[in-house]
Design a protein around this motif. Structure first.
Motif, PDB file in Angstrom:
ATOM      1  N   ALA A  10       3.546  33.436   0.826  1.00 22.82           N
ATOM      2  CA  ALA A  10       3.826  32.065   1.252  1.00 22.82           C
ATOM      3  C   ALA A  10       2.550  31.231   1.236  1.00 22.82           C
ATOM      4  CB  ALA A  10       4.442  32.067   2.648  1.00 22.82           C
ATOM      5  N   LEU A  11       1.440  31.801   1.722  1.00 25.30           N
ATOM      6  CA  LEU A  11       0.171  31.072   1.719  1.00 25.30           C
ATOM      7  C   LEU A  11      -0.302  30.797   0.292  1.00 25.30           C
ATOM      8  CD1 LEU A  11      -2.051  29.831   3.394  1.00 25.30           C
ATOM      9  CD2 LEU A  11      -3.148  32.087   3.538  1.00 25.30           C
ATOM     10  N   ALA A  12      -0.040  31.739  -0.597  1.00 27.13           N
ATOM     11  CA  ALA A  12      -0.391  31.529  -2.002  1.00 27.13           C
ATOM     12  C   ALA A  12       0.384  30.357  -2.588  1.00 27.13           C
ATOM     13  CB  ALA A  12      -0.111  32.795  -2.807  1.00 27.13           C
ATOM     14  N   GLY A  13       1.675  30.256  -2.252  1.00 25.72           N
ATOM     15  CA  GLY A  13       2.479  29.143  -2.739  1.00 25.72           C
ATOM     16  C   GLY A  13       1.995  27.811  -2.217  1.00 25.72           C
ATOM     17  N   VAL A  14       1.646  27.749  -0.915  1.00 27.45           N
ATOM     18  CA  VAL A  14       1.147  26.505  -0.322  1.00 27.45           C
ATOM     19  C   VAL A  14      -0.182  26.112  -0.960  1.00 27.45           C
ATOM     20  CG1 VAL A  14       0.300  25.454   1.805  1.00 27.45           C
ATOM     21  CG2 VAL A  14       2.369  26.850   1.847  1.00 27.45           C
ATOM     22  N   THR A  15      -1.056  27.098  -1.206  1.00 28.34           N
ATOM     23  CA  THR A  15      -2.343  26.799  -1.839  1.00 28.34           C
ATOM     24  C   THR A  15      -2.142  26.271  -3.256  1.00 28.34           C
ATOM     25  OG1 THR A  15      -3.375  28.547  -0.534  1.00 28.34           O
ATOM     26  CG2 THR A  15      -4.601  27.733  -2.426  1.00 28.34           C
ATOM     27  N   ALA A  16      -1.213  26.856  -3.976  1.00 35.15           N
ATOM     28  CA  ALA A  16      -0.930  26.378  -5.333  1.00 35.15           C
ATOM     29  C   ALA A  16      -0.452  24.930  -5.302  1.00 35.15           C
ATOM     30  CB  ALA A  16       0.117  27.276  -5.990  1.00 35.15           C
ATOM     31  N   ALA A  17       0.403  24.601  -4.328  1.00 34.10           N
ATOM     32  CA  ALA A  17       0.876  23.216  -4.211  1.00 34.10           C
ATOM     33  C   ALA A  17      -0.279  22.284  -3.855  1.00 34.10           C
ATOM     34  CB  ALA A  17       1.970  23.134  -3.148  1.00 34.10           C
ATOM     35  N   THR A  73       7.132  14.260   3.682  1.00 32.39           N
ATOM     36  CA  THR A  73       7.201  14.804   2.319  1.00 32.39           C
ATOM     37  C   THR A  73       6.260  15.982   2.156  1.00 32.39           C
ATOM     38  OG1 THR A  73       7.774  12.616   1.447  1.00 32.39           O
ATOM     39  CG2 THR A  73       6.945  14.233  -0.124  1.00 32.39           C
ATOM     40  N   VAL A  74       5.048  15.866   2.716  1.00 34.54           N
ATOM     41  CA  VAL A  74       4.081  16.963   2.621  1.00 34.54           C
ATOM     42  C   VAL A  74       4.601  18.194   3.344  1.00 34.54           C
ATOM     43  CG1 VAL A  74       1.791  17.719   3.368  1.00 34.54           C
ATOM     44  CG2 VAL A  74       2.071  15.483   2.298  1.00 34.54           C
ATOM     45  N   VAL A  75       5.198  18.014   4.519  1.00 35.15           N
ATOM     46  CA  VAL A  75       5.727  19.145   5.277  1.00 35.15           C
ATOM     47  C   VAL A  75       6.841  19.846   4.500  1.00 35.15           C
ATOM     48  CG1 VAL A  75       6.979  19.791   7.363  1.00 35.15           C
ATOM     49  CG2 VAL A  75       5.055  18.213   7.509  1.00 35.15           C
ATOM     50  N   VAL A  76       7.770  19.045   3.959  1.00 34.39           N
ATOM     51  CA  VAL A  76       8.867  19.630   3.183  1.00 34.39           C
ATOM     52  C   VAL A  76       8.325  20.337   1.942  1.00 34.39           C
ATOM     53  CG1 VAL A  76      10.916  19.089   1.817  1.00 34.39           C
ATOM     54  CG2 VAL A  76      10.571  17.998   4.037  1.00 34.39           C
ATOM     55  N   LEU A  77       7.369  19.698   1.264  1.00 35.02           N
ATOM     56  CA  LEU A  77       6.782  20.303   0.074  1.00 35.02           C
ATOM     57  C   LEU A  77       6.084  21.610   0.417  1.00 35.02           C
ATOM     58  CD1 LEU A  77       6.058  20.131  -2.913  1.00 35.02           C
ATOM     59  CD2 LEU A  77       4.056  18.783  -2.293  1.00 35.02           C
ATOM     60  N   LEU A  84       8.504  29.274  -2.746  1.00 36.86           N
ATOM     61  CA  LEU A  84       8.200  29.595  -4.140  1.00 36.86           C
ATOM     62  C   LEU A  84       7.177  30.718  -4.231  1.00 36.86           C
ATOM     63  CD1 LEU A  84       8.016  26.103  -5.891  1.00 36.86           C
ATOM     64  CD2 LEU A  84       9.798  27.839  -6.090  1.00 36.86           C
ATOM     65  N   GLY A  85       6.213  30.739  -3.302  1.00 40.73           N
ATOM     66  CA  GLY A  85       5.244  31.822  -3.293  1.00 40.73           C
ATOM     67  C   GLY A  85       5.900  33.167  -3.042  1.00 40.73           C
ATOM     68  N   VAL A  86       6.815  33.211  -2.075  1.00 41.42           N
ATOM     69  CA  VAL A  86       7.538  34.452  -1.787  1.00 41.42           C
ATOM     70  C   VAL A  86       8.375  34.855  -2.993  1.00 41.42           C
ATOM     71  CG1 VAL A  86       9.299  35.487  -0.322  1.00 41.42           C
ATOM     72  CG2 VAL A  86       7.537  34.021   0.687  1.00 41.42           C
ATOM     73  N   LEU A  87       9.023  33.863  -3.612  1.00 42.83           N
ATOM     74  CA  LEU A  87       9.829  34.147  -4.797  1.00 42.83           C
ATOM     75  C   LEU A  87       8.967  34.673  -5.934  1.00 42.83           C
ATOM     76  CD1 LEU A  87      12.675  33.949  -6.058  1.00 42.83           C
ATOM     77  CD2 LEU A  87      12.104  31.628  -6.768  1.00 42.83           C
ATOM     78  N   ALA A  88       7.786  34.077  -6.113  1.00 44.62           N
ATOM     79  CA  ALA A  88       6.892  34.510  -7.185  1.00 44.62           C
ATOM     80  C   ALA A  88       6.400  35.924  -6.965  1.00 44.62           C
ATOM     81  CB  ALA A  88       5.704  33.554  -7.291  1.00 44.62           C
ATOM     82  N   ALA A  89       6.221  36.337  -5.706  1.00 44.68           N
ATOM     83  CA  ALA A  89       5.775  37.704  -5.428  1.00 44.68           C
ATOM     84  C   ALA A  89       6.818  38.717  -5.846  1.00 44.68           C
ATOM     85  CB  ALA A  89       5.453  37.853  -3.941  1.00 44.68           C
ATOM     86  N   ARG A  90       8.068  38.304  -5.880  1.00 46.17           N
ATOM     87  CA  ARG A  90       9.133  39.198  -6.329  1.00 46.17           C
ATOM     88  C   ARG A  90       9.322  39.118  -7.839  1.00 46.17           C
ATOM     89  NH1 ARG A  90      12.581  41.141  -2.461  1.00 46.17           N
ATOM     90  NH2 ARG A  90      12.163  40.462  -0.310  1.00 46.17           N
ATOM     91  N   ARG A  91       9.381  37.874  -8.333  1.00 48.62           N
ATOM     92  CA  ARG A  91       9.521  37.651  -9.777  1.00 48.62           C
ATOM     93  C   ARG A  91       8.674  36.439 -10.142  1.00 48.62           C
ATOM     94  NH1 ARG A  91      15.895  38.575 -11.440  1.00 48.62           N
ATOM     95  NH2 ARG A  91      16.026  40.760 -10.739  1.00 48.62           N
ATOM     96  N   LEU A  92       7.526  36.696 -10.698  1.00 47.52           N
ATOM     97  CA  LEU A  92       6.574  35.628 -10.997  1.00 47.52           C
ATOM     98  C   LEU A  92       7.170  34.518 -11.852  1.00 47.52           C
ATOM     99  CD1 LEU A  92       3.758  34.443 -10.861  1.00 47.52           C
ATOM    100  CD2 LEU A  92       3.103  35.919 -12.781  1.00 47.52           C
ATOM    101  N   PRO A  93       7.938  34.819 -12.909  1.00 43.60           N
ATOM    102  CA  PRO A  93       8.486  33.727 -13.734  1.00 43.60           C
ATOM    103  C   PRO A  93       9.332  32.739 -12.940  1.00 43.60           C
ATOM    104  CG  PRO A  93       8.679  35.815 -14.896  1.00 43.60           C
ATOM    105  CD  PRO A  93       8.252  36.147 -13.497  1.00 43.60           C
ATOM    106  N   LEU A  94      10.040  33.239 -11.914  1.00 43.10           N
ATOM    107  CA  LEU A  94      10.862  32.326 -11.127  1.00 43.10           C
ATOM    108  C   LEU A  94       9.992  31.372 -10.310  1.00 43.10           C
ATOM    109  CD1 LEU A  94      13.742  34.658  -9.860  1.00 43.10           C
ATOM    110  CD2 LEU A  94      13.773  33.009 -11.743  1.00 43.10           C
TER     111      LEU A  94
END
Length: 551
Positions: A10-17, A73-77, A84-94
């Protein structure tokens, strides 16, 4: 599939955003601030959000509704980025597909804004691309998180200098990412258990460096965009002397009471309600006004052309249709500008052209009755406010000011077009969203002092406030206590029927809980109704009520 824990994913996804948004800001310096993904998508939200939710935001946050929208908007994003980070850890393409979808949304939002071109897509494309690289680096690359259950990090065997180099075509991480991957094997390194300190340190180091870089890039881009604004151009404007100065404010028009709104609202305190998430920066050197549509003589004016015309100066009170009973979305100022009536007379509207559509540089529109703009009232294309050029956030270089109409049908800021059409042929911005096509201001009054829930001392108390019925004027203001008889208040002098008026009433306050109410009657004899109605579709009604305690 990555074995990264959900928290790190999850932290990886937030950092990417954060990287995507931060990098997009400096790119938007060159393509325009409205092309930045956060602003572009925010503008899309402003246009698409259901009207009740929009009114709720204005009622709760008032002039800070845009800040609240951006924060929301920032909070929702951030929440979606974490998923998306959690999803990517399971399947990166998603996960990468999710980032691509958001980049595509940013591109679509930027390209559909008024005046957009292909370059407005760049911030979202560049930001989305680097956001995807960041997510890959955390999930599958050198910044990867902790190992899964039962898996240990083991050092790779030492490779002699003569060993075979990596096979051609093998993936190579970006230099910045590679520099962060401080995971080289050391002699005598023991196998590390899952969740070891080194793995966590490497991950957090990557998060800190990339998030910090994104913050610097974002703030730096925002600062650079401000440096490219029009403040210097505004300061260079020399306002002409009006051929018809505003009449002097009568002595006693401002009662100067604590908490009572001053007769003239300072520019910095004047309410601002509009749909622009970033204030348009319009260079007066390139500004043009077109008066076109159903006219016999189309006109185009530069800013210098406008300044060269005879100017008038008037005090006019403006009010927002979103102003609740007792609200503060109203202000009075001294405006300098060119009478719109004279410009329309030169353009010669055709028969049936009963609507003038004011169009802002950002595409926002309002529809004003042509008859109102030509009936003799001081409707202006304003260039000055309280003795100085219009503040940028209030429409610099030129805006419309029309006494007696709510702003949503008249107060076009950053105006670039006046198009003659008809109400049957065109609906301005707010009309399809459920608001009335025409919005005359209703007679209203407000208690400014005492404030709700004030604790007062028994004895004489001054009750005071403001009342308004622009272009009709106020004849009488009355106050009552605890449903008792109405008592007539004293009206202060005022500059014209187009401004609000201050009023006061002396109350012999006795101990206990009390309810104060106020109502106004306009010069035509119409008294504001008691029944409370919401602001939609054409302005609120009701008596302002204040409850106080007297000790």
């Amino acid at each position: 599939m990555s074995s990264m824990s959900r928290g790190r994913a999850a932290l990886a996804g937030v950092t990417a955003a954060a990287v995507a948004i931060g990098v997009a800001e400096p790119v938007a310096v060159f393509t325009g601030p409205r092309s930045a993904p956060l602003i572009a998508v925010g503008g899309l939200v402003v246009d698409a959000v259901p009207e009740p939710l929009k009114q709720f935001a204005i009622a709760v946050f008032g002039r800070y509704d845009k800040v609240a929208l951006l924060v929301g908007t920032v909070v929702v994003l951030a929440a979606i980025a974490a998923l998306l980070g959690v999803l990517a850890a399971r399947r990166l393409p998603l996960g990468l597909a999710g980032i691509a979808a958001f980049a595509a949304l940013g591109v679509a939002a930027a390209l559909t804004r008024a005046g957009a071109d292909a370059f407005d897509a760049l911030p979202s494309l560049v930001g989305g691309g680097l956001g995807a690289v960041t997510l890959w680096a955390f999930v599958a690359g050198p910044l990867g998180g902790d190992a899964g259950p039962g898996t240990a990090h083991r050092p790779a065997p030492a490779t002699p200098a003569s060993a075979t180099p990596p096979a051609p075509g093998s993936p190579t991480p970006p230099p910045v990412i590679a520099a962060l991957a401080l995971d080289e094997p050391r002699a005598g390194w023991e196998p590390l258990e899952p969740g070891d300190h080194e793995s966590r340190r490497r991950f957090l180091r990557g998060v800190g460096l990339l998030a910090g870089t994104a913050a610097v890039a974002g703030l730096g881009g925002h600062w650079l965009a401000g440096q490219r604004g029009v403040s210097a151009a505004r300061q260079a404007v020399k306002l002409p002397t009006p051929v018809a100065p505003a009449p002097p404010v009568p002595a006693g028009a401002d009662l100067s009471l604590t908490r009572l709104a001053p007769f003239v609202t300072p520019n910095r305190e004047f309410y601002r309600i509009d749909t622009a998430l970033v204030v348009p920066q319009v260079d007066p050197a390139t500004w043009r006004l077109r008066i076109h549509g159903r006219v016999r003589n189309p006109i185009e004016l530069s800013f210098d052309d406008l300044l060269a015309r005879p100017m008038v100066e008037r005090y006019v009170t403006l009010a927002c249709v979103s102003n609740e009973v007792g609200g503060d979305l109203i202000g009075n100022a001294r405006w300098l500008g060119v009478p719109i009536r004279e410009l329309l007379d030169e353009a010669q509207p055709e028969e049936g052209a009963d609507q003038v559509v004011g169009r802002s540089v950002d595409g926002w529109t309002c529809g004003t009755p042509t008859a109102v703009l030509r009936d003799g009232r001081d409707a202006l294309l304003a260039v000055g406010m309280n003795g100085e050029p219009l503040p940028v956030e209030h429409g610099f270089p030129v805006r419309m000011v029309v006494p007696g109409l709510y702003g949503y049908v008249s107060a076009c800021k950053w105006v670039t077009e006046l198009e003659l059409t008809s109400f049957g042929d065109f609906d301005a911005y707010w009309v399809p969203r459920g608001w009335s096509a025409q919005g005359p201001i209703k007679t209203q009054s407000r208690i400014d002092t005492p404030r709700p829930r004030n604790r007062l001392t028994a004895g004489p108390v001054t009750v005071a406030g403001v009342a308004w019925a622009q272009h009709r004027g106020i004849r009488r203001v009355e106050v009552r206590v605890d449903d008792g008889p109405w008592q007539e208040a004293t009206l202060a002098p005022t500059a014209s029927v187009d401004t609000w008026v201050q009023w006061s009433w002396r109350w012999a306050a006795g101990p206990g809980e009390h309810t104060l109410q106020v109502r106004a009657t306009d010069a035509g004899g119409e008294t504001q109704p008691e029944q409370r109605r919401p602001v939609a579709p054409d302005g609120a009604t009701g008596w302002h009520t204040v409850k106080v305690t007297v000790g």
